[in-house]
Design an enzyme around this catalytic site. Structure first.
Site, short mmCIF file in Angstrom:
data_model
loop_
_atom_site.label_atom_id
_atom_site.label_comp_id
_atom_site.label_asym_id
_atom_site.label_seq_id
_atom_site.Cartn_x
_atom_site.Cartn_y
_atom_site.Cartn_z
N GLY A 289 9.36 1.82 8.36
CA GLY A 289 8.33 2.81 8.67
C GLY A 289 8.23 3.08 10.17
N GLN B 113 9.41 -1.80 16.29
CA GLN B 113 10.25 -2.55 15.35
C GLN B 113 11.43 -1.70 14.87
OE1 GLN B 113 8.69 -5.13 12.06
NE2 GLN B 113 9.08 -3.32 10.82
N HIS C 152 0.87 -1.19 0.00
CA HIS C 152 0.00 0.00 0.00
C HIS C 152 0.90 1.23 0.00
CE1 HIS C 152 1.09 0.15 4.24
NE2 HIS C 152 0.63 -1.07 4.40
N HIS D 197 4.07 1.42 2.19
CA HIS D 197 5.26 0.81 1.57
C HIS D 197 5.77 1.70 0.44
CE1 HIS D 197 2.88 -2.88 2.94
NE2 HIS D 197 4.01 -3.00 3.61
N ARG E 218 -3.22 -5.16 7.06
CA ARG E 218 -4.32 -5.80 7.79
C ARG E 218 -5.63 -5.02 7.65
NH1 ARG E 218 0.10 -7.13 11.18
NH2 ARG E 218 0.27 -9.36 11.58
N SER F 140 -2.24 -0.09 6.60
CA SER F 140 -1.70 -1.37 7.03
C SER F 140 -2.26 -2.45 6.12
CB SER F 140 -2.15 -1.65 8.47
OG SER F 140 -2.00 -3.03 8.77
#
Ligand code: AMP
Length: 289
Positions: free
Chosen positions: A149, A155, A36, A39, A189, A187
């Protein structure tokens, strides 16, 4: 310009070696696909005139703590390769599980401390899976720079610390969170949200903004700032908060008082979809973008 799709480590090494011979730098964006604009923004950051842009697409089984989440994770390789083509990516690396994890795999990479809170607390083994796969991908691609990101703030902090602590010869570059018009962080998800939960989900960012506004107004008590965010989330019956914490942005440890920049991060369930989001906030200033 053409985008090459490869599935093996040998093919990546060959393409990267050829790019190096041409004097190009290696720029790398690791992803799990279902691409998306979030990215895409990292690809835009990573595309350089003298650079060779590599994107990996690999749904990494060892970073999933729930088998159902792994199975239901969206996989859209064909569309992803098109996306990469439109974005000027030179090489897409989409390995199989067998290619990435010849059995038995005996070596894992683990960052301690920074992984105790936030997602680390609720997803046992998650960051060990992330740092292991990122180390492997760095070993395969050997990039000059790798792009991550801020959306996945913990992370990012964990990967930065791993690179520092293990002296890995790669520069970590971060990009800001890309959001939908209503504030929901993009996301992979999000595709799994039904319309009702999709309508409820923007409350997540509104809650973080409410917390950042308290920090802007001079609130030093993390409890007070946290309550401001929780009030917004609790008004939305379709959302269930897993955690909402205020931590130091580098050590990812809860702060006793807000005197410096903090990371306000949360994980929220919208039906059976788990969404994470975060903002950084500074005293007297609020959200830092
Ligand atoms: P993923 O495919 O979800 O593992 O994400 C791959 C990379 O894209 C990670 O570095 C993420 O932090 C980054 N990313 C995912 N969503 C967004 C977003 N909405 N904005 C910016 N970066 C993102």
């Amino acid at each position: 310009m053409s985008t090459q799709l490869v599935h093996t480590i040998a093919e990546v090494r060959e393409a990267v070696a050829s790019a190096r011979r041409q004097g190009l730098t290696i720029e790398f964006v690791p992803t799990m696909g279902a691409l998306h604009e979030g990215h895409g923004s990292l690809m835009d950051l990573a595309r350089r005139p003298q650079g060779f842009l590599v994107v990996s697409i690999f749904v990494n089984p060892i970073q999933f703590d729930r088998p159902d989440d792994y199975e239901r994770y969206p996989r859209t390789l064909e569309a992803d390769v098109e996306f990469c083509r439109a974005r000027g990516v030179d090489l897409v690396f989409a390995p199989s599980i067998e290619e990435m994890y010849p059995q038995p795999q005996r070596t894992f990479v683990e960052v301690t401390g920074l992984t105790e809170h936030l997602c680390g607390r609720f997803r046992p083994g998650h960051f060990r899976g992330v740092t292991t796969v990122v180390t492997k991908l760095f070993g395969i691609v050997q990039p000059d720079r790798a792009y991550f990101g801020e959306k996945d703030a913990q992370q990012l902090a964990v990967v930065r610390r791993m690179v520092r602590d293990l002296n890995l010869p790669v520069e970590i570059v971060s990009g800001p969170t890309v959001r939908e018009a209503d504030g929901l962080a993009m996301s992979s998800r999000n595709r799994r949200l039904d319309p009702e939960h999709r309508r409820a989900a923007p409350a997540i960012y509104r809650a973080l903004q409410a917390a950042a506004a308290r920090v802007a107004a001079g609130a030093e008590d993390p409890g007070e700032v946290r309550s401001a965010a929780l009030r917004v989330l609790e008004a939305e019956p379709l959302l269930r908060v897993e955690y909402l914490e205020i931590v130091d942005p580098e050590e990812i440890q809860p702060v006793a008082g807000i005197t410096d920049e903090v990371l306000i991060a949360c994980a929220v369930w919208a039906g059976n979809v788990r969404l994470i989001d975060s903002v950084r906030a500074r005293p007297g200033r609020g959200e830092v973008r």
